[in-house]
Design a protein around this motif. Sequence first.
Motif, PDB file in Angstrom:
ATOM      1  N   ASP A   6      14.442  29.479  11.632  1.00 25.11           N
ATOM      2  CA  ASP A   6      13.333  30.467  11.455  1.00 25.11           C
ATOM      3  C   ASP A   6      13.711  31.674  12.395  1.00 25.11           C
ATOM      4  N   HIS A   7      14.210  31.218  13.626  1.00 24.02           N
ATOM      5  CA  HIS A   7      14.182  32.210  14.722  1.00 24.02           C
ATOM      6  C   HIS A   7      15.891  32.509  14.933  1.00 24.02           C
ATOM      7  N   HIS A   8      16.664  31.790  14.164  1.00 23.56           N
ATOM      8  CA  HIS A   8      17.925  32.312  14.363  1.00 23.56           C
ATOM      9  C   HIS A   8      18.605  33.612  13.972  1.00 23.56           C
ATOM     10  N   GLN A   9      19.198  34.106  14.903  1.00 19.95           N
ATOM     11  CA  GLN A   9      19.967  35.371  14.820  1.00 19.95           C
ATOM     12  C   GLN A   9      21.321  35.418  14.229  1.00 19.95           C
ATOM     13  N   PRO A  10      21.892  36.125  13.491  1.00 22.63           N
ATOM     14  CA  PRO A  10      23.189  36.239  13.221  1.00 22.63           C
ATOM     15  C   PRO A  10      24.115  36.357  14.638  1.00 22.63           C
ATOM     16  N   GLY A  11      25.185  35.763  14.928  1.00 26.52           N
ATOM     17  CA  GLY A  11      25.805  35.912  16.023  1.00 26.52           C
ATOM     18  C   GLY A  11      25.344  34.882  17.331  1.00 26.52           C
ATOM     19  N   GLN A  12      24.182  34.233  16.866  1.00 24.98           N
ATOM     20  CA  GLN A  12      23.751  33.075  18.192  1.00 24.98           C
ATOM     21  C   GLN A  12      24.645  31.944  18.054  1.00 24.98           C
ATOM     22  N   HIS A  13      24.515  31.285  18.900  1.00 24.01           N
ATOM     23  CA  HIS A  13      24.992  29.824  18.846  1.00 24.01           C
ATOM     24  C   HIS A  13      23.953  28.994  18.949  1.00 24.01           C
ATOM     25  N   ILE A  14      24.128  27.596  18.143  1.00 22.71           N
ATOM     26  CA  ILE A  14      23.137  26.726  18.066  1.00 22.71           C
ATOM     27  C   ILE A  14      23.750  25.506  18.641  1.00 22.71           C
ATOM     28  N   TYR A  15      22.720  25.069  19.621  1.00 21.95           N
ATOM     29  CA  TYR A  15      23.131  23.667  20.467  1.00 21.95           C
ATOM     30  C   TYR A  15      22.287  22.638  19.944  1.00 21.95           C
ATOM     31  N   LEU A  16      22.858  21.403  19.423  1.00 20.42           N
ATOM     32  CA  LEU A  16      21.859  20.464  18.977  1.00 20.42           C
ATOM     33  C   LEU A  16      21.783  19.108  19.807  1.00 20.42           C
ATOM     34  N   CYS A  17      20.809  18.495  19.846  1.00 19.05           N
ATOM     35  CA  CYS A  17      20.723  17.203  20.783  1.00 19.05           C
ATOM     36  C   CYS A  17      19.528  16.609  19.924  1.00 19.05           C
ATOM     37  N   GLY A  18      19.360  15.266  19.730  1.00 23.28           N
ATOM     38  CA  GLY A  18      18.602  14.418  19.406  1.00 23.28           C
ATOM     39  C   GLY A  18      19.217  13.210  18.535  1.00 23.28           C
ATOM     40  N   PRO A  19      18.444  12.387  17.817  1.00 28.19           N
ATOM     41  CA  PRO A  19      18.869  11.280  17.285  1.00 28.19           C
ATOM     42  C   PRO A  19      20.099  11.406  16.464  1.00 28.19           C
TER      43      PRO A  19
END
Length: 50
Positions: A6-19
């Motif tokens: 919902d808050h992602h903007q084009p060009g941003q990186h997404i860092y994931l962590c979790g199960p």
Amino acid sequence: MTIALDHHQPGQHIYLCGPPAMLTSARPRLLALGVSAARIHLPAERPVEA
């Protein structure tokens, strides 16, 4: 992950962590939504400590 999208903007990186199950399902979902694979970052595998 829905909140992040919902808050992602084009060009941003997404860092994931979790199960592991969440990480396995997140990458294909993000790619299907048009996020570039180069901008999706998953945690590096760590050896299991004895």
